[in-house]
Design a protein around this motif. Sequence first.
Motif, PDB file in Angstrom:
ATOM      1  N   PRO A 271      10.441  -2.080  -0.394  1.00 18.24           N
ATOM      2  CA  PRO A 271      10.941  -3.117  -1.303  1.00 18.24           C
ATOM      3  C   PRO A 271      10.799  -2.688  -2.758  1.00 18.24           C
ATOM      4  O   PRO A 271       9.857  -1.990  -3.138  1.00 18.24           O
ATOM      5  N   ALA A 272      11.762  -3.130  -3.594  1.00 21.90           N
ATOM      6  CA  ALA A 272      11.766  -2.762  -5.006  1.00 21.90           C
ATOM      7  C   ALA A 272      11.982  -3.998  -5.869  1.00 21.90           C
ATOM      8  O   ALA A 272      12.599  -4.984  -5.449  1.00 21.90           O
ATOM      9  N   VAL A 273      11.459  -3.938  -7.089  1.00 22.26           N
ATOM     10  CA  VAL A 273      11.648  -5.017  -8.060  1.00 22.26           C
ATOM     11  C   VAL A 273      12.161  -4.410  -9.359  1.00 22.26           C
ATOM     12  O   VAL A 273      11.960  -3.224  -9.638  1.00 22.26           O
ATOM     13  N   ASP A 274      12.821  -5.240 -10.168  1.00 21.62           N
ATOM     14  CA  ASP A 274      13.326  -4.773 -11.457  1.00 21.62           C
ATOM     15  C   ASP A 274      12.288  -4.881 -12.572  1.00 21.62           C
ATOM     16  O   ASP A 274      12.364  -4.163 -13.564  1.00 21.62           O
ATOM     17  N   ASP A 275      11.316  -5.796 -12.393  1.00 21.83           N
ATOM     18  CA  ASP A 275      10.343  -6.047 -13.447  1.00 21.83           C
ATOM     19  C   ASP A 275       9.075  -6.613 -12.812  1.00 21.83           C
ATOM     20  O   ASP A 275       9.160  -7.571 -12.040  1.00 21.83           O
ATOM     21  N   PRO A 276       7.913  -6.053 -13.092  1.00 22.04           N
ATOM     22  CA  PRO A 276       6.681  -6.599 -12.509  1.00 22.04           C
ATOM     23  C   PRO A 276       6.426  -8.032 -12.991  1.00 22.04           C
ATOM     24  O   PRO A 276       6.609  -8.347 -14.172  1.00 22.04           O
ATOM     25  N   ALA A 277       6.002  -8.885 -12.085  1.00 24.67           N
ATOM     26  CA  ALA A 277       5.653 -10.265 -12.437  1.00 24.67           C
ATOM     27  C   ALA A 277       4.278 -10.306 -13.089  1.00 24.67           C
ATOM     28  O   ALA A 277       3.466  -9.381 -12.936  1.00 24.67           O
ATOM     29  N   GLY A 279       0.525 -10.877 -13.625  1.00 25.30           N
ATOM     30  CA  GLY A 279      -0.574 -10.823 -12.659  1.00 25.30           C
ATOM     31  C   GLY A 279      -0.453  -9.709 -11.650  1.00 25.30           C
ATOM     32  O   GLY A 279      -1.384  -9.466 -10.871  1.00 25.30           O
ATOM     33  N   THR A 280       0.688  -9.010 -11.648  1.00 23.61           N
ATOM     34  CA  THR A 280       0.877  -7.886 -10.724  1.00 23.61           C
ATOM     35  C   THR A 280       0.119  -6.658 -11.218  1.00 23.61           C
ATOM     36  O   THR A 280       0.082  -6.387 -12.422  1.00 23.61           O
ATOM     37  N   VAL A 281      -0.487  -5.940 -10.300  1.00 23.05           N
ATOM     38  CA  VAL A 281      -1.134  -4.672 -10.633  1.00 23.05           C
ATOM     39  C   VAL A 281      -0.078  -3.571 -10.621  1.00 23.05           C
ATOM     40  O   VAL A 281       0.615  -3.378  -9.619  1.00 23.05           O
ATOM     41  N   VAL A 282       0.053  -2.866 -11.738  1.00 22.34           N
ATOM     42  CA  VAL A 282       1.037  -1.792 -11.841  1.00 22.34           C
ATOM     43  C   VAL A 282       0.314  -0.451 -11.774  1.00 22.34           C
ATOM     44  O   VAL A 282      -0.603  -0.190 -12.565  1.00 22.34           O
ATOM     45  N   ILE A 283       0.710   0.387 -10.838  1.00 23.63           N
ATOM     46  CA  ILE A 283       0.131   1.724 -10.669  1.00 23.63           C
ATOM     47  C   ILE A 283       1.190   2.751 -11.041  1.00 23.63           C
ATOM     48  O   ILE A 283       2.273   2.803 -10.440  1.00 23.63           O
ATOM     49  N   ASP A 284       0.910   3.579 -12.042  1.00 20.56           N
ATOM     50  CA  ASP A 284       1.822   4.625 -12.488  1.00 20.56           C
ATOM     51  C   ASP A 284       1.348   5.952 -11.892  1.00 20.56           C
ATOM     52  O   ASP A 284       0.251   6.440 -12.220  1.00 20.56           O
ATOM     53  N   VAL A 285       2.155   6.537 -11.002  1.00 20.61           N
ATOM     54  CA  VAL A 285       1.731   7.735 -10.268  1.00 20.61           C
ATOM     55  C   VAL A 285       2.279   9.029 -10.875  1.00 20.61           C
ATOM     56  O   VAL A 285       2.232  10.079 -10.241  1.00 20.61           O
ATOM     57  N   ARG A 286       2.791   8.969 -12.101  1.00 18.70           N
ATOM     58  CA  ARG A 286       3.287  10.180 -12.752  1.00 18.70           C
ATOM     59  C   ARG A 286       2.121  11.064 -13.227  1.00 18.70           C
ATOM     60  O   ARG A 286       0.956  10.657 -13.172  1.00 18.70           O
ATOM     61  N   GLU A 287       2.475  12.229 -13.712  1.00 19.98           N
ATOM     62  CA  GLU A 287       1.476  13.154 -14.223  1.00 19.98           C
ATOM     63  C   GLU A 287       1.141  12.810 -15.680  1.00 19.98           C
ATOM     64  O   GLU A 287       1.844  12.043 -16.339  1.00 19.98           O
ATOM     65  N   ALA A 288       0.048  13.401 -16.186  1.00 21.46           N
ATOM     66  CA  ALA A 288      -0.450  13.046 -17.513  1.00 21.46           C
ATOM     67  C   ALA A 288       0.580  13.301 -18.608  1.00 21.46           C
ATOM     68  O   ALA A 288       0.732  12.495 -19.540  1.00 21.46           O
ATOM     69  N   ASP A 289       1.324  14.414 -18.525  1.00 22.64           N
ATOM     70  CA  ASP A 289       2.303  14.698 -19.567  1.00 22.64           C
ATOM     71  C   ASP A 289       3.446  13.701 -19.562  1.00 22.64           C
ATOM     72  O   ASP A 289       4.078  13.446 -20.594  1.00 22.64           O
ATOM     73  N   GLU A 290       3.716  13.095 -18.389  1.00 18.58           N
ATOM     74  CA  GLU A 290       4.786  12.111 -18.306  1.00 18.58           C
ATOM     75  C   GLU A 290       4.357  10.757 -18.874  1.00 18.58           C
ATOM     76  O   GLU A 290       5.107  10.117 -19.614  1.00 18.58           O
ATOM     77  N   VAL A 324       2.804  -3.104  -7.843  1.00 17.36           N
ATOM     78  CA  VAL A 324       4.067  -2.429  -8.122  1.00 17.36           C
ATOM     79  C   VAL A 324       3.740  -0.989  -8.501  1.00 17.36           C
ATOM     80  O   VAL A 324       2.925  -0.753  -9.399  1.00 17.36           O
ATOM     81  N   VAL A 325       4.373  -0.046  -7.808  1.00 11.52           N
ATOM     82  CA  VAL A 325       4.144   1.375  -8.069  1.00 11.52           C
ATOM     83  C   VAL A 325       5.340   1.923  -8.842  1.00 11.52           C
ATOM     84  O   VAL A 325       6.496   1.630  -8.520  1.00 11.52           O
ATOM     85  N   VAL A 345      -1.878  -2.713   1.895  1.00 13.47           N
ATOM     86  CA  VAL A 345      -1.650  -3.244   0.549  1.00 13.47           C
ATOM     87  C   VAL A 345      -0.201  -3.720   0.425  1.00 13.47           C
ATOM     88  O   VAL A 345       0.729  -3.048   0.889  1.00 13.47           O
ATOM     89  N   ASP A 346      -0.015  -4.865  -0.210  1.00 12.21           N
ATOM     90  CA  ASP A 346       1.328  -5.392  -0.457  1.00 12.21           C
ATOM     91  C   ASP A 346       1.916  -4.670  -1.664  1.00 12.21           C
ATOM     92  O   ASP A 346       1.858  -5.150  -2.796  1.00 12.21           O
ATOM     93  N   ALA A 347       2.484  -3.495  -1.417  1.00 10.25           N
ATOM     94  CA  ALA A 347       2.976  -2.636  -2.496  1.00 10.25           C
ATOM     95  C   ALA A 347       4.495  -2.532  -2.460  1.00 10.25           C
ATOM     96  O   ALA A 347       5.094  -2.368  -1.395  1.00 10.25           O
TER      97      ALA A 347
END
Length: 364
Positions: A271-277, A279-290, A324-325, A345-347
């Motif tokens: 599942p995908a969303v356009d914008d985190p609601a 209270g949502t936990v946002v996890i950014d899995v990119r690398e440090a330079d990104e 949201v990842v 996890v509800d991700a």
Amino acid sequence: MSLPPLVEPLDALSSREHLRTARHQRLAGLGSEGQRRIAAASVGVIGAGGLGAPVVLALAAAGIGRIVVFDDDDIELSNLQRQVIHRLQDVGRPKTDSVVRVASDLSETEVRVVGTRLTLDNAAELISGVDLVLDGTDSFESREVIAGACERLAIPLVWGSVQEFAGLVTVFWSAPPEGADAVRLHDLYPPGSEAPACSAVGVFGPMCLQAGSMMAAEALKLITGIGRPLLGRIAMIDVLAGTVREVPLRAARTTAPASPPASPAAPQTIPAVDDPADGTVVIDVREADEVATGMLPGARHLPLASLLGDVDTVAAELAGSEVVVVCQVGMRARRAAQALRGAGVDAVVLRGGMDGYNSRRQPA
């Protein structure tokens, strides 16, 4: 099954090429005649990147008669990790310059450069005249254009794909010799399929050489009529497991459409969303330079490798949260979300990643 040779042999090799290719000519089944077929062949190589680079090396070394290389990109520093025909001093120059240099350094292979981007309107005309095509592009739009042109021209298409630590190699041919079944790109992937470019998800450099070498070998087998081509079969490379296995590929039926094998190009739907609601936990899995270029407000930075390496601990920390990842375009986020969902996890993922998020916020 073996197929008839695709190319008629030259009458004779030059004295230098005869000596240079002596080890080929000693191979049972290939011999002098096979080498003369190689020298008579004209092949189209689409892209001088991760797959095109080892393809060009192998074909030029093998003594192929002519390579028509299609590429309109310049070399970037980040290309050098996997595109082995380019050098540090080449950065900023056209990729096709390296093809010309490599071929002249290795053999008498003639190189013709085409810097025009292939489209539905021009591809068949620009490709016409070659005996076969090797496609090393990394977008489905390009792959469909190239496959369609090869179908119209009724020539074989040696096809490869690499992402992360996995690769696929096969042969498509809409009009193979009698006794062989036609197989097309859309028998593997339905029209409109999508996959991220390797710039979005990464690719393990040595695997490009492995897959590109296999592609070159398939081309030489088709040209000379030796061995069993990968027509109707897909070679699946798993570098981390150290395996190469195959699965059959047959023409799709209207009642049972073909499904692509499990690979980075066919991720599980998340599942995908356009914008985190709120209270949502946002996890950014990119690398440090990104992430240094910008993150969503309040996002937690956790590189994909770190998350996957300790997913149970991360899942325990996120238990009960809506997550949201996010990554740059979405592929790494889907992989992380899949792992988290498997751990309870509800991700979900941010649709289109940061690229999609930023484009949605641009003024109309």
